[in-house]
Design a protein around this motif. Structure first.
Motif, short mmCIF file in Angstrom:
data_model
loop_
_atom_site.label_atom_id
_atom_site.label_comp_id
_atom_site.label_asym_id
_atom_site.label_seq_id
_atom_site.Cartn_x
_atom_site.Cartn_y
_atom_site.Cartn_z
N VAL A 88 92.92 62.87 11.62
CA VAL A 88 92.64 62.35 12.97
C VAL A 88 91.51 61.46 12.87
O VAL A 88 91.05 60.49 13.56
N MET A 91 91.85 57.86 12.07
CA MET A 91 92.68 57.25 13.25
C MET A 91 91.72 56.96 14.43
O MET A 91 91.77 55.83 15.09
N PHE A 92 90.74 57.68 14.62
CA PHE A 92 89.82 57.68 15.55
C PHE A 92 88.84 56.26 15.51
O PHE A 92 88.79 55.48 16.27
N VAL A 95 91.05 52.86 15.99
CA VAL A 95 91.43 52.70 17.28
C VAL A 95 90.27 52.40 18.14
O VAL A 95 90.43 51.54 18.94
N GLN A 96 89.29 52.79 17.72
CA GLN A 96 87.65 52.72 18.56
C GLN A 96 87.52 51.18 18.07
O GLN A 96 87.02 50.46 18.83
N THR A 109 89.35 55.27 23.62
CA THR A 109 89.88 55.45 22.51
C THR A 109 90.11 57.03 22.47
O THR A 109 91.48 57.59 21.92
N THR A 110 89.49 57.92 23.00
CA THR A 110 89.57 59.43 22.90
C THR A 110 90.69 59.67 23.77
O THR A 110 91.71 60.47 23.21
N VAL A 113 93.91 58.70 21.33
CA VAL A 113 94.10 59.40 20.32
C VAL A 113 94.66 60.73 20.66
O VAL A 113 95.36 61.33 20.19
N CYS A 114 93.94 61.54 21.77
CA CYS A 114 94.56 62.61 22.59
C CYS A 114 95.82 62.62 22.70
O CYS A 114 96.60 63.49 22.49
N TRP A 117 97.84 62.19 19.22
CA TRP A 117 97.70 63.46 18.57
C TRP A 117 98.39 64.52 19.19
O TRP A 117 99.02 65.34 18.60
N MET A 131 89.00 66.61 19.05
CA MET A 131 88.47 65.66 19.57
C MET A 131 87.11 65.89 20.15
O MET A 131 86.29 65.09 20.40
N VAL A 368 97.30 55.31 11.55
CA VAL A 368 98.08 55.50 12.83
C VAL A 368 99.61 55.28 12.07
O VAL A 368 100.37 56.19 12.71
#
Length: 579
Positions: A88, A91-92, A95-96, A109-110, A113-114, A117, A131, A368
């Motif tokens: 992850v 990925m974070f 995406v950020q 973003t959080t 991703v949550c 994921w 996270m 991703v």
């Protein structure tokens, strides 16, 4: 005390004992054995001949031979392998960078991703902890409000238990005798709609009060563009896709550029063209899949059915000659409008395909895309009826191992931890089913179930009043109890009454799933808060985390109201796919 009231005493005692900290499964079995011994007691028989022991064996065998539960260990293993494989972090970051110009970009973003994921793993505790480790400190260092940071992690982390493939859905299907596949289809739209409501709340709060989510400094939003891309843009075009296509025909200048590990090669040019076309390929694939299923697949399936064939048990009817028709005209209109709407951002995106955008697409494709493809495959083979839930779970578990091995993040120690945690979770679910089956049987024998039904029917409720009452009781039970106890113990009490009020058990079940999101967000249990507190800095208090979660409980209630007003959001997809 009469036996029905003894059953209600049994029901109340289970809540008290669980709140005292005793293990739920063994508490259920212990109370079931104790009260069952009384229910079956016959002074003329030896105590060893009491029928409660036979009932215990039968219920255990029934739970262990439930085919629905076979998919539980495989989906759990898939989640734990992904969690232990540490897939992850990258990925974070990617995406950020994609949402770096959006208000409250770290919080957005959080949440994204949550959600993603959570779909892949289905483990609330794992997602919240991961996270919390990855996103909590960056948000606090950026000056984000503690309530915003904690709320978005705890609320986003619970979405995994709602979106398929979820263990909670499998457990409900086994308890209610419903199709796992239909429940998976029914939870798709409500799950993403709830995530969309969370996202709208975060963006709205950040725009109304920018102080809670200050803009990130330049060094945290700068895309790491390799030097060769800048040189390539100077030689060909600022639009990287146009430049790469020209370089494909005339590569002489490009092949002289230093690319860090030697000169730029023709193969690397092709790889970058493919990476740049990923958004286009995803869009075309999505629309192509919809077109295939609606226009081609369904007509082929209809044409293969023998003319005049009737369903077994259906009344004979003169339906006339069988016809094979395509979808309604409205489908083609909506399909064309959706394609036109999707084409607008694609054209705008490719007109501004700078080196930064290409690098972000490459980061997203590498971090991703593999996990997204695995998740889509696992869900698609279930929803389209290609495999059973158990077989797709096996595919998902195998794919999780391949992804973790490809990323070189899974060693022998982490594999052992994933397998051990899977065995532990599976054993918990199975013992819960054994205890629940025994408890519910004794509760019914004592007359507790009949007494509850008589009380509810005596209230002369309308269907909407019963829906509100049942969901309100489950919402309140979510404060002291976890979802496992609620699904296993209390949901079976309401299930027999759904037919009387003409309520679809799938719609009611999905409302329960959304309702149980509040079980993770409601004090004093609120397991998400304790998961996050365990990995948060010392200055973050439990009260701050609780305060951050409260608005999301209200959003859950709003989502449930919209789902009841518009049941098609829940029932349209399973009805369309399976009738």
């Amino acid at each position: 005390m009469s036996e029905p009231f003894l059953g209600l005493t049994m029901l109340g005692l289970i809540v008290v004992v669980i709140m005292m900290g005793f293990p739920t499964a063994f508490t259920l079995m212990g109370l079931g054995m104790l009260f069952g011994f009384y229910a079956f007691y016959n002074p003329a028989e030896l105590w060893i001949d009491n029928r409660i022991f036979d009932l215990m064996v039968q219920r255990t065998y029934g739970a262990m031979t439930n085919d629905v539960l076979i998919s539980v260990p495989l989906f759990v293993l898939m989640g734990y392998v992904m969690e232990r494989g540490a897939l992850v972090d990258k990925m974070f970051y990617s995406v950020q960078l994609s949402f770096r110009r959006v208000p409250a970009s770290l919080a957005v973003t959080t949440l994204i991703v949550c959600t993603f994921w959570g779909i892949a793993s289905g483990l609330v505790g794992a997602v919240v902890v991961l996270m919390g480790v990855i996103a909590m400190n960056p948000m606090l260092r950026a000056g984000y409000d503690v309530k915003l940071a904690s709320g978005v992690i705890t609320a986003g982390g619970t979405l995994g238990i709602l979106l398929p493939p979820s263990v909670m859905i499998i457990v409900y299907a086994a308890v209610a005798g419903q199709s796992v596949v239909k429940l998976y289809a029914a939870t798709m739209f409500p799950g993403f709609f709830l995530a969309l409501l969370y996202l709208a709340y975060v963006l709205g709060w950040a725009m109304l009060n920018p102080k809670i989510a200050p803009s990130l400094p330049e060094e945290q939003t700068r895309v790491p563009v390799p030097p060769w891309m800048k040189r390539f843009a100077e030689l060909y075009s600022p639009n990287m896709l146009a430049g790469l296509l020209v370089a494909l025909v005339s590569p002489s200048r490009a092949l002289g550029i230093e690319a860090g590990e030697g000169r730029l090669t023709y193969f690397k040019i092709i790889k970058n063209i493919v990476a740049a076309c990923v958004p286009l390929l995803l869009t075309v694939s999505t629309f192509g899949l919809v077109w295939w299923y609606v226009v081609i697949h369904q007509q082929a399936a209809a044409s293969e059915a023998p003319e005049g064939l009737e369903e077994l048990g259906a009344p004979v009817a003169d339906a006339g000659p069988a016809t094979v028709g395509g979808p309604a005209t409205g489908f083609y209109i909506w399909f064309g409008l959706a394609a036109a709407v999707a084409a607008v951002p694609l054209v705008r995106y490719y007109r501004r395909m700078t080196a930064e955008r290409l690098q972000v697409v490459k980061l997203l494709a590498s971090s991703v895309m593999p996990l997204a493809l695995l998740t889509v495959i696992v869900l698609a083979v279930i929803l389209f009826g290609i495999t059973t839930a158990t077989e797709s779970a096996a595919v998902g578990a195998a794919g999780a191992f391949l992804l973790a091995l490809q990323a070189r993040t899974l060693n022998w120690q982490r594999t052992k931890e994933a397998v051990f945690l899977t065995a532990k979770t599976t054993a918990m679910v199975c013992w819960l089913f054994v205890g629940s089956a025994l408890f519910s049987a004794v509760f019914a024998i004592l007359g507790g179930q009949a007494l509850v039904e008589q009380w509810v029917l005596a209230l002369d409720l309308t269907p909407i009043q019963f829906m509100i009452l049942s969901q309100a009781i489950i919402f309140i039970l979510g404060w002291p109890l976890e979802w496992t106890e609620i699904i296993i113990i209390f949901v079976p009490i309401f299930l027999p009454m759904l037919h009387h009020f003409d309520i679809d058990p799938i719609l009611w079940g999905v409302l329960v799933f959304v309702n149980l999101q509040a079980a993770f967000l409601s004090p004093p249990v609120a397991m998400s808060a304790y998961y996050l507190k365990g990995v948060s800095p010392p200055q973050v208090t439990l009260n701050q985390i609780f305060a951050g979660m409260m608005p999301y409980m209200l959003i859950v209630i709003v989502c449930m109201i919209i789902m009841y007003i518009w049941p098609g959001m829940t029932l349209w997809l399973p009805e369309y796919l399976y009738g």
